[in-house]
Design an enzyme around this catalytic site. Structure first.
Site, PDB file in Angstrom:
ATOM      1  CB  SER A 112      -5.744  13.432 -62.815  1.00 55.01           C
ATOM      2  OG  SER A 112      -6.316  12.738 -63.901  1.00 55.01           O
ATOM      3  CG  ASP A 251      -9.908  11.790 -65.322  1.00 56.72           C
ATOM      4  OD1 ASP A 251     -10.786  12.433 -65.929  1.00 56.72           O
ATOM      5  OD2 ASP A 251      -8.696  12.045 -65.425  1.00 56.72           O
ATOM      6  CG  ASP A 253      -8.424  16.227 -64.344  1.00 57.27           C
ATOM      7  OD1 ASP A 253      -8.641  15.037 -64.660  1.00 57.27           O
ATOM      8  OD2 ASP A 253      -7.437  16.870 -64.775  1.00 57.27           O
ATOM      9  CG  ASP A 255      -7.655  15.164 -68.002  1.00 58.42           C
ATOM     10  OD1 ASP A 255      -8.054  14.111 -67.455  1.00 58.42           O
ATOM     11  OD2 ASP A 255      -6.486  15.590 -67.875  1.00 58.42           O
TER      12      ASP A 255
END
Length: 455
Positions: A112, A251, A253, A255
């Site tokens: 992340s 960010d 990833d 999400d």
């Protein structure tokens, strides 16, 4: 022995604590539980009807993802699971593609917003749903077992899709969720040199926005390096320089999503939730006129939405707890201050790109600027102090701490709030105070921190 799974999968320093051996073993263990264990109720038994179960694996661009992807895929295939590699795609894309391909499970390799040397592995059950604590515990238990794999034609096969083909169903899904064209909106999107470097700009452009993409050139090493949702200063400057209506920051990833208005002012997760909650409420789409947020969400969110007849239900920190509460009440919107927002009608997990699309659609629909929309709430000054303690359990039952909290709460009244939260991994208690002014919040937090530290 501490639990291996944290609030968002297994994370650690790649090739040190998160090794190839561990990834291989996690793949085999996850296969035994999510693909073959009849006691593991994922709610989608039809996904096991294939000749061999299928797993979808995606990753963010960090360099260690390449070796971990190979190991994880090998572990799954060794147990008779076919593996589909979808490459560098956002976490919510993996969740969606798990359902789209009727896979028994999905896996995302990402840490992340963490720095490049870290990495992580998180699993999705069939349908792209996050795992319960029970399923994670089953996988952890399976790591301790001797798992015998099949032979011959029962061994799993590994195949891959190019990124354009892999992303197509996900992008089609996103565009199908947008109910208002974004024509006339200029947006700067900071991709953090992460997993959304193609998906987010592509989705926004296809929805009609004029897109300026920054930090969209991942090389395996530069992910999150002074960019993205945890380093939003560059986006603030870029929005003003390009004369954009807003900026969106993701960010590693993708999400999560934070925003910047036309003047360069940050619009955080709480404010984005307030904007979307009010819009959904006006459209009759906010179930029970209720938003789900965590205990860390700003008091201003509660006060602002209350004026519009919208209730806020709170959970522990962590998007998994938000998801649980959303499912429990069948609510239609929830999220975190950090920018993880969940729209259950459209996604099984937080989706930064979906959030960005909905936020821009609200702007286009109302003709209002982001600053005007975000004014639905006033962010209360918030002070957080991490207090090192000898025994956080002792603090939680301390009469002196309880008395001090009650005294501070009484002094703050309805325009302030106190929250004491023990760390999940350290002997630390987080003292958070919100008040009408920063000075009042700071003084109150310092008084409480002194008492907490003395226990």
């Amino acid at each position: 022995m501490p639990r291996m799974f944290g609030t968002d999968g297994v994370r650690g320093l790649a090739n040190k604590s998160l090794t190839v051996d561990l990834a291989l073993s996690l793949g085999a263990a996850a296969a035994s539980v999510l693909a073959f264990d009849p006691a593991a109720d994922t709610g989608h038994e039809s996904s096991r009807d294939r000749q061999r179960p299928l797993a979808v694996i995606g990753r963010d661009p960090r360099v260690s993802g390449e070796m971990l992807e190979s190991a994880l895929a090998a572990g799954l295939a060794s147990q008779g699971v076919d593996v589909l590699l979808v490459g560098q795609v956002p976490t919510p894309a993996v969740a969606h593609l798990t359902g789209h391909h009727q896979a028994a499970l999905g896996a995302m390799i990402s840490a992340s917003h963490n720095p490049m040397p870290d990495n992580g592995i998180k699993f999705f059950a069939a349908g792209g749903r996050k795992l319960s604590d029970e399923l994670e515990d089953r996988i952890e238990d399976a790591l301790e077992s001797r798992i015998t794999g099949p032979t011959g034609n029962r061994v799993g096969r590994i195949s891959s899709l190019d990124r354009e083909t892999a992303l197509a169903p996900y992008l089609e899904h996103l565009l199908g969720a947008v109910r208002h064209p974004l024509a006339g909106l200029k947006v700067v999107v900071d991709c953090a040199h992460g997993a959304a470097f193609e998906a987010a700009p592509g989705a926004y452009a296809k929805a009609g926005a004029e897109v300026v993409a920054i930090n969209a050139d991942p090389d395996g090493y530069n992910i999150n390096e002074g960019v993205g949702s945890t380093h939003i200063e560059g986006l603030q400057r870029a929005v003003v320089e390009h004369g954009a209506a807003l900026g969106l920051a993701h960010d590693g990833d993708a999400d999560r999503c934070l925003a910047v208005d036309a003047s360069g002012t940050v619009v955080g997760g709480d404010e984005i939730m307030a904007v979307l909650a009010l819009g959904m409420s006006e459209a009759g789409e906010l179930k029970d006129n209720t938003l789900v947020a965590t205990v860390m969400s700003n008091l201003g969110l509660h006060l602002g939405l209350t004026k519009h007849g919208i209730s806020v239900v709170t959970t522990k920190v962590g998007d998994r707890y938000v998801l649980e509460k959303l499912a429990e009440g069948q609510y239609s919107l929830g999220g975190e201050q950090s920018g993880h927002l969940v729209l259950p009608e459209h996604a099984t997990t937080g989706d930064g790109t979906l959030t960005g699309l909905f936020l821009m659609a609200r702007m286009a629909e109302t003709g209002k600027s982001l600053a005007e929309l975000a004014a639905v709430m006033t962010v209360m000054p918030q002070v957080l102090i991490n207090v090192q303690v000898a025994d956080k359990a002792k603090v939680s039952v301390s009469e002196s701490v309880k008395s001090a909290v009650e005294k501070e709460e009484a002094a703050l009244g309805e325009t302030g709030r106190v929250l004491l939260r023990p760390s999940g991994t350290e002997q630390v208690v987080r003292v958070m105070v919100e008040a009408e002014s920063h000075d009042v919040a700071r003084e109150s937090a310092e008084r409480l921190a002194e008492i907490v530290g003395a226990v």
